[in-house]
Design a protein around this motif. Structure first.
Motif, PDB file in Angstrom:
ATOM      1  N   ILE A  19      64.819  52.138  -4.302  1.00 19.43           N
ATOM      2  CA  ILE A  19      63.620  51.617  -3.620  1.00 19.43           C
ATOM      3  C   ILE A  19      62.525  52.671  -3.622  1.00 19.43           C
ATOM      4  O   ILE A  19      61.355  52.381  -3.900  1.00 19.43           O
ATOM      5  CB  ILE A  19      63.974  51.181  -2.178  1.00 19.43           C
ATOM      6  N   ASP A  20      62.887  53.918  -3.336  1.00 16.11           N
ATOM      7  CA  ASP A  20      61.905  55.005  -3.347  1.00 16.11           C
ATOM      8  C   ASP A  20      61.301  55.218  -4.736  1.00 16.11           C
ATOM      9  O   ASP A  20      60.152  55.643  -4.853  1.00 16.11           O
ATOM     10  CB  ASP A  20      62.558  56.312  -2.875  1.00 16.11           C
ATOM     11  N   MET A  21      62.057  54.901  -5.776  1.00 17.09           N
ATOM     12  CA  MET A  21      61.550  55.090  -7.137  1.00 17.09           C
ATOM     13  C   MET A  21      60.571  53.988  -7.551  1.00 17.09           C
ATOM     14  O   MET A  21      59.922  54.087  -8.586  1.00 17.09           O
ATOM     15  CB  MET A  21      62.720  55.131  -8.134  1.00 17.09           C
ATOM     16  N   ASN A  22      60.492  52.921  -6.740  1.00 12.17           N
ATOM     17  CA  ASN A  22      59.586  51.800  -7.014  1.00 12.17           C
ATOM     18  C   ASN A  22      59.883  51.157  -8.367  1.00 12.17           C
ATOM     19  O   ASN A  22      59.014  51.010  -9.218  1.00 12.17           O
ATOM     20  CB  ASN A  22      58.124  52.266  -6.949  1.00 12.17           C
ATOM     21  N   LYS A  23      61.159  50.769  -8.561  1.00  9.70           N
ATOM     22  CA  LYS A  23      61.582  50.107  -9.784  1.00  9.70           C
ATOM     23  C   LYS A  23      61.958  48.655  -9.484  1.00  9.70           C
ATOM     24  O   LYS A  23      62.247  48.296  -8.343  1.00  9.70           O
ATOM     25  CB  LYS A  23      62.786  50.835 -10.394  1.00  9.70           C
ATOM     26  N   ASN A  24      61.936  47.825 -10.516  1.00 11.89           N
ATOM     27  CA  ASN A  24      62.390  46.439 -10.371  1.00 11.89           C
ATOM     28  C   ASN A  24      63.909  46.426 -10.271  1.00 11.89           C
ATOM     29  O   ASN A  24      64.600  46.760 -11.247  1.00 11.89           O
ATOM     30  CB  ASN A  24      61.935  45.598 -11.568  1.00 11.89           C
ATOM     31  N   VAL A  25      64.421  46.056  -9.119  1.00 12.91           N
ATOM     32  CA  VAL A  25      65.863  46.128  -8.866  1.00 12.91           C
ATOM     33  C   VAL A  25      66.397  44.754  -8.485  1.00 12.91           C
ATOM     34  O   VAL A  25      65.744  43.994  -7.773  1.00 12.91           O
ATOM     35  CB  VAL A  25      66.178  47.136  -7.736  1.00 12.91           C
ATOM     36  N   ILE A  26      67.578  44.445  -8.996  1.00  9.72           N
ATOM     37  CA  ILE A  26      68.339  43.261  -8.572  1.00  9.72           C
ATOM     38  C   ILE A  26      69.691  43.752  -8.102  1.00  9.72           C
ATOM     39  O   ILE A  26      70.319  44.599  -8.750  1.00  9.72           O
ATOM     40  CB  ILE A  26      68.503  42.252  -9.711  1.00  9.72           C
ATOM     41  N   LEU A  27      70.148  43.249  -6.976  1.00 11.48           N
ATOM     42  CA  LEU A  27      71.426  43.676  -6.420  1.00 11.48           C
ATOM     43  C   LEU A  27      72.519  42.688  -6.833  1.00 11.48           C
ATOM     44  O   LEU A  27      72.430  41.497  -6.529  1.00 11.48           O
ATOM     45  CB  LEU A  27      71.329  43.743  -4.891  1.00 11.48           C
ATOM     46  N   PHE A  67      61.618  36.914  -3.812  1.00 12.03           N
ATOM     47  CA  PHE A  67      62.113  37.974  -2.938  1.00 12.03           C
ATOM     48  C   PHE A  67      61.577  39.357  -3.316  1.00 12.03           C
ATOM     49  O   PHE A  67      61.735  40.302  -2.542  1.00 12.03           O
ATOM     50  CB  PHE A  67      63.648  38.012  -2.966  1.00 12.03           C
ATOM     51  N   VAL A  68      60.999  39.484  -4.497  1.00 10.95           N
ATOM     52  CA  VAL A  68      60.587  40.809  -4.959  1.00 10.95           C
ATOM     53  C   VAL A  68      59.343  41.273  -4.217  1.00 10.95           C
ATOM     54  O   VAL A  68      58.308  40.596  -4.208  1.00 10.95           O
ATOM     55  CB  VAL A  68      60.314  40.804  -6.476  1.00 10.95           C
ATOM     56  N   ARG A  69      59.433  42.411  -3.573  1.00 15.63           N
ATOM     57  CA  ARG A  69      58.274  43.071  -2.982  1.00 15.63           C
ATOM     58  C   ARG A  69      58.619  44.546  -2.802  1.00 15.63           C
ATOM     59  O   ARG A  69      59.795  44.908  -2.658  1.00 15.63           O
ATOM     60  CB  ARG A  69      57.891  42.446  -1.637  1.00 15.63           C
ATOM     61  N   HIS A  70      57.614  45.377  -2.859  1.00 12.81           N
ATOM     62  CA  HIS A  70      57.863  46.806  -2.711  1.00 12.81           C
ATOM     63  C   HIS A  70      57.782  47.196  -1.250  1.00 12.81           C
ATOM     64  O   HIS A  70      56.803  46.879  -0.565  1.00 12.81           O
ATOM     65  CB  HIS A  70      56.856  47.617  -3.531  1.00 12.81           C
ATOM     66  N   ILE A  71      58.808  47.853  -0.765  1.00 12.07           N
ATOM     67  CA  ILE A  71      58.823  48.309   0.622  1.00 12.07           C
ATOM     68  C   ILE A  71      58.897  49.830   0.664  1.00 12.07           C
ATOM     69  O   ILE A  71      59.280  50.477  -0.328  1.00 12.07           O
ATOM     70  CB  ILE A  71      60.011  47.711   1.410  1.00 12.07           C
ATOM     71  N   HIS A  72      58.504  50.399   1.778  1.00  9.31           N
ATOM     72  CA  HIS A  72      58.661  51.821   2.026  1.00  9.31           C
ATOM     73  C   HIS A  72      59.662  52.016   3.146  1.00  9.31           C
ATOM     74  O   HIS A  72      59.510  51.433   4.231  1.00  9.31           O
ATOM     75  CB  HIS A  72      57.331  52.465   2.420  1.00  9.31           C
ATOM     76  N   ILE A  73      60.696  52.802   2.887  1.00 11.86           N
ATOM     77  CA  ILE A  73      61.624  53.163   3.958  1.00 11.86           C
ATOM     78  C   ILE A  73      60.909  54.168   4.854  1.00 11.86           C
ATOM     79  O   ILE A  73      60.344  55.157   4.375  1.00 11.86           O
ATOM     80  CB  ILE A  73      62.911  53.777   3.375  1.00 11.86           C
ATOM     81  N   ASN A  74      60.931  53.923   6.138  1.00  9.06           N
ATOM     82  CA  ASN A  74      60.236  54.795   7.079  1.00  9.06           C
ATOM     83  C   ASN A  74      61.099  56.011   7.406  1.00  9.06           C
ATOM     84  O   ASN A  74      62.211  55.869   7.920  1.00  9.06           O
ATOM     85  CB  ASN A  74      59.896  54.023   8.361  1.00  9.06           C
ATOM     86  N   TYR A  75      60.576  57.207   7.094  1.00  2.00           N
ATOM     87  CA  TYR A  75      61.317  58.442   7.328  1.00  2.00           C
ATOM     88  C   TYR A  75      60.839  59.191   8.578  1.00  2.00           C
ATOM     89  O   TYR A  75      61.123  60.378   8.723  1.00  2.00           O
ATOM     90  CB  TYR A  75      61.210  59.352   6.105  1.00  2.00           C
ATOM     91  N   GLY A  76      60.153  58.501   9.453  1.00  2.00           N
ATOM     92  CA  GLY A  76      59.707  59.146  10.677  1.00  2.00           C
ATOM     93  C   GLY A  76      58.320  59.745  10.532  1.00  2.00           C
ATOM     94  O   GLY A  76      57.860  60.072   9.435  1.00  2.00           O
ATOM     95  N   GLU A  77      57.664  59.893  11.631  1.00  2.00           N
ATOM     96  CA  GLU A  77      56.255  60.307  11.624  1.00  2.00           C
ATOM     97  C   GLU A  77      56.028  61.638  10.914  1.00  2.00           C
ATOM     98  O   GLU A  77      55.126  61.768  10.100  1.00  2.00           O
ATOM     99  CB  GLU A  77      55.758  60.379  13.078  1.00  2.00           C
TER     100      GLU A  77
END
Length: 861
Positions: free
Chosen positions: A207-215, A271-281
């Motif tokens: 997800i952090d790499m911003n690639k097209n991923v299918i699980l 379902f495809v959208r780019h998200i950012h995992i929140n690592y804290g302020e």
């Protein structure tokens, strides 16, 4: 391939344009669109830039820019329609749609943890036959296959199994480099549905790499059986990643998976959208500062997300120069990263790597808390019950030894019947060819060289098939990982890493892939140390030698002797590891971390594929290097064909054959009268001479049987003399003084020298050398009957049980084959380690065999 790799004058067809934002848009606007042909006009004088023709006009690109354009050759494009379809595609009511254009090529990378079923998915989808093992380190390189699906060409890449792409271990580096540099269109992240929390850690990095991923939610049947509940659509929306339940071992869900691939590729998946995992302020503030600097100096052709690069720098990436290789202000960026790391660690009182890892697992935990309800994991319960015995502190090692013994026992007992059939078939073929071919050099080459030499090796194929069936079964069930677990303490005592046991066990099949499997070890010195001791693992090439001599000289304890040889190889390996740790590698060892996967019953198909894969390698050797070696050995043993001594033997044999013919001439009064009545004086005289010769032989009391025995004796002596004075014999006798203290004669010495390319050649060389005894088609019997023809031991057996044991010890230890030497040089990065292995293993083999023979001789006498 990339456009930068196309040759001058070559026409290629665009399959994709990678890169970011404005750069990709600019290339598209210039006519670089998938499916369009591009002609390479010429290179600049300094090879950069390159002039191309697209859409009727010429344009120049730098090689760095051209490397962002994926292409195929016209020849490759023509093969697209001949590719096989997806192996498990459901019947949709019609034939496969014709491939619309050559631009519809989708490159997919399979990424996942070890033991998640990734390679099984690859095999079933593509029809490949890669080895599927239930322990880490099976796939040590990328495997590629292509097939058609719904008008698309799918290029499927099976990447090594890895728990993360942190880039500490070689497989992590390989996976990360492939994703970043090759930029696959889609990444299928294969996860074990029964262990989502651990498997999804790798997903967060993608997800952090911003690639097209299918699980691919693999092993979904285990999740269902456990009673667990997963709201996969809800989880899919939270992660921004489409999810498809699969059971790769049976092909379930694969058509739906590749339907989803097409939807994501075409940009229509909901379902495809780019998200950012929140690592804290605080961490996000550091990421933002780094991203600003990265964007200011961003290279035009960069394919790496700036957010991913910033996070890797904060995680103290072990290879920062790799991530920043195209940036101009590398040192300034690294300086800012160091400042942010210092700020965060001082403020949050924890290492930044641990902080970011903790946030990732926190994200996973939160997502699963809302979407997943665990059930009763039956496979874990079953695994725990089995491990109660198999990894018990007292029962674990005896259980492992028992499994090895049973495997070897079945190898001998079950393999004896087909081995006898093959030996009989080879003997019948040899007799048939001898009786139906004209006597001469070609017949000798075919019968004595190729048929007997290659046939001697071919006879052991059934044994190898049976042994590898058992080894494959233990690997596929997950038991080999337990073997590493129970052996860790022993190996730790000798300074070896516990994970080294897996490459060592793989060495029972072939030392070459075992050397490659050392890539799974994190520390370079651990890898080199393991490479140095893997040659002591008894590979399948040595197995025919073991089977031949053990069956001939130790028939009452065959399985015990074979088990002992394999265990002796392990013992010597760990002993030498201790020596090297005290001398060459005085470093602190790496911690042992090894996954113990749940036990799984492998499919018979996968086990047979693995078994056949090993046998196929063996048969290829027989048809290649062994056949060539047999011809060379035969020629060296055949020439020169004439000498004074050989001519003398030929005269004696000819006289005896003449006497035998005379003795068998029917002489009586009636025949005498018939001859006299039919012919002239000359014929009567000849007949009378024959009668006289017959009467003389009868006076000497020589019967036809006695003459046959004399002919056989002289033939055997002639054969021995011819071999000793042949080029092969001269080589063997030249080296023999070095090998005589080990109990070896010149024939054994020649066998050992001939086997440098491959150890199976020992048996084929014996098949060529030991042919004087025609009463049996068993090579083992012929070897036992071989006696010294001259010298102080004349008439005594050459091979005794003690000599055979000394010979087996030498074969176990000495010089690995050329393929292993080349692999060590390649994997270690230094040819000197390969040279060192050549000399130290051979010297050790000589010392060990000398000790066995000399001490054994002293005890016997």
């Amino acid at each position: 391939m990339r456009l930068s790799e196309a040759l001058t004058g070559q026409t290629v067809i665009i399959t994709k344009v990678i890169g970011h934002g404005s750069f990709r848009k600019r290339l598209n606007e210039m006519g670089f669109i998938k499916g369009k042909p591009v002609f390479v006009v010429k290179n600049a004088p300094l090879k950069d830039p390159v002039e191309y023709r697209v859409l009727g006009y010429n344009i120049s690109l730098r090689r760095s820019e051209a490397s962002m354009i994926g292409v195929v050759t016209e020849e490759e494009a023509k093969t697209f329609e001949t590719l096989p379809p997806l192996r498990v595609e459901a019947d949709r009511g019609g034939a496969h749609q014709k491939i619309r254009n050559t631009g519809n090529v989708i490159t997919i990378a399979l990424v996942g943890n070890p033991n998640c079923g990734k390679t099984s998915l690859f095999n079933l989808a593509s029809g490949s036959k890669e080895h599927v093992g239930n322990y880490s380190g099976v796939t040590v390189d990328a495997k590629k296959a292509s097939f058609r699906y719904k008008g698309y060409v799918i290029n499927l890449i099976d990447l090594p199994g890895t728990y993360s792409i942190t880039a500490y271990t070689p497989e992590e580096k390989y996976v990360r480099k492939f994703i970043l540099e090759e930029a696959p269109d889609i990444i299928i992240n294969v996860v074990d549905s029964s262990n989502l929390e651990r498997n999804l850690y790798l997903t967060t990095q993608l997800i952090d790499m911003n690639k097209n991923v299918i699980l691919a939610l693999n092993m979904y049947d285990e999740l269902e059986k456990s009673g667990a509940q997963l709201k996969k659509d809800f989880l899919s929306k939270m992660l921004g990643i489409p999810m498809v339940p699969t059971v790769s071992i049976h092909g379930r869900g694969l058509p739906e998976l590749f339907d989803r691939v097409i939807d994501v590729y075409e940009g229509v998946d909901p379902f495809v959208r780019h998200i950012h995992i929140n690592y804290g302020e605080e961490i996000e503030a550091s990421v933002a500062r780094l991203r600003i600097m990265l964007r200011q100096h961003r290279p035009v052709t960069d394919t790496v997300s700036s957010r991913y690069t910033a996070l890797r720098l904060l995680e103290k990436d072990p290879e920062p120069d790799y991530l920043l290789r195209n940036y101009t202000e590398v040192e300034n960026i690294k300086l800012v990263a160091a400042e942010e790391i210092q700020r965060l660690e001082k403020l949050l009182v924890e290492d930044t790597t641990s902080l970011i890892t903790g946030y990732r697992y926190g994200f996973i935990s939160g997502a699963l808390k809302e979407t997943f309800k665990s059930g009763k994991n039956q496979s874990s319960i079953t695994t725990d019950h089995i491990d109660t015995f198999l990894t018990h502190k007292y029962l674990g090692i005896p259980s492992f030894l028992l499994f090895l013994f049973l495997s070897f026992y079945c190898t001998f007992e079950l393999g004896a019947y087909p081995t006898d059939w093959i030996n009989n078939g080879v003997h019948l073929l040899s007799v048939f060819m001898q009786s139906h071919m004209q006597e001469g050099m070609f017949r000798d080459l075919l019968v004595d060289g190729i048929i007997n030499g290659v046939g001697s090796v071919l006879a052991f194929v059934p044994n190898i098939l049976i042994l590898f069936f058992f080894i494959s079964f233990m690997e596929d069930t997950g038991y080999m990982a337990r073997a590493a677990f129970i052996m860790d303490k022993i190996m730790h005592g000798f300074g070896l890493h516990g994970r080294s046991f897996i490459p060592m066990v793989m060495g029972f099949g072939c030392n070459v892939p075992a050397i490659m499997a050392t890539r799974t070890l994190r520390n370079k010195k651990d890898r080199i140390l393991t490479m140095l001791i893997i040659p002591f693992m008894s590979c399948s090439a040595r197995l025919p030698v073991y089977l031949l001599l053990i069956s001939a000289f130790f028939p009452s304890h065959r399985a015990l002797f074979l088990t002992g040889l394999y265990l002796l190889g392990i013992f010597i390996a760990v002993l030498m590891a201790q020596v090297f740790n005290k001398t060459l590698f005085r470093t602190k060892e790496s911690p042992f971390v090894m996954e113990l996967p749940p036990y799984r019953m492998p499919t018979l198909k996968n086990t047979l594929i693995h078994m056949w894969d090993k046998a196929k390698q063996y048969l290829k050797k027989i048809g290649g290097v062994i056949l060539l070696a047999v011809v060379i050995v035969w020629a060296l043993g055949y020439f020169p064909t004439h000498s004074v001594v050989l001519d003398h033997f030929d005269q004696q044999i000819t006289q005896l054959k003449t006497q035998k013919a005379i003795l068998s001439y029917p002489v009586n009064a009636k025949q005498g009268r018939s001859i006299a009545g039919n012919g002239n004086v000359a014929k009567e005289s000849s007949s009378q001479s024959t009668v006289n010769a017959t009467n003389n032989l009868q006076k000497q009391n020589l019967s036809q049987v006695q003459i046959d025995e004399k002919i056989d004796q002289l033939t055997g002596k002639r054969q021995s003399e011819r071999l000793q004075n042949s080029y092969l014999g001269q080589i063997g006798r030249f080296v023999q003084p070095v090998m005589r203290p080990l109990g070896f004669d010149w024939k054994m010495t020649v066998c050992l020298l001939a086997a440098l390319p491959a150890k199976e050649i020992i048996v084929s060389t014996m098949g060529v050398l030991y042919q004087s005894d025609k009463d049996t088609n068993s090579l083992g019997v012929r070897i036992k009957r071989d006696v010294y023809q001259s010298g102080p031991k004349v008439g005594q057996p050459v091979f005794t049980p003690l000599v055979a044991f000394s010979f087996l010890i030498f074969v176990l230890i000495y010089f690995p084959c050329i393929g292993v030497i080349m692999s060590i040089a390649r994997e270690s990065g230094s040819v000197w380690w390969a040279v060192f292995v050549i000399f130290y293993t051979t010297a050790l083999a000589w010392i060990a065999s000398l000790a066995v023979y000399q001490i054994g001789s002293f005890l016997i006498h």
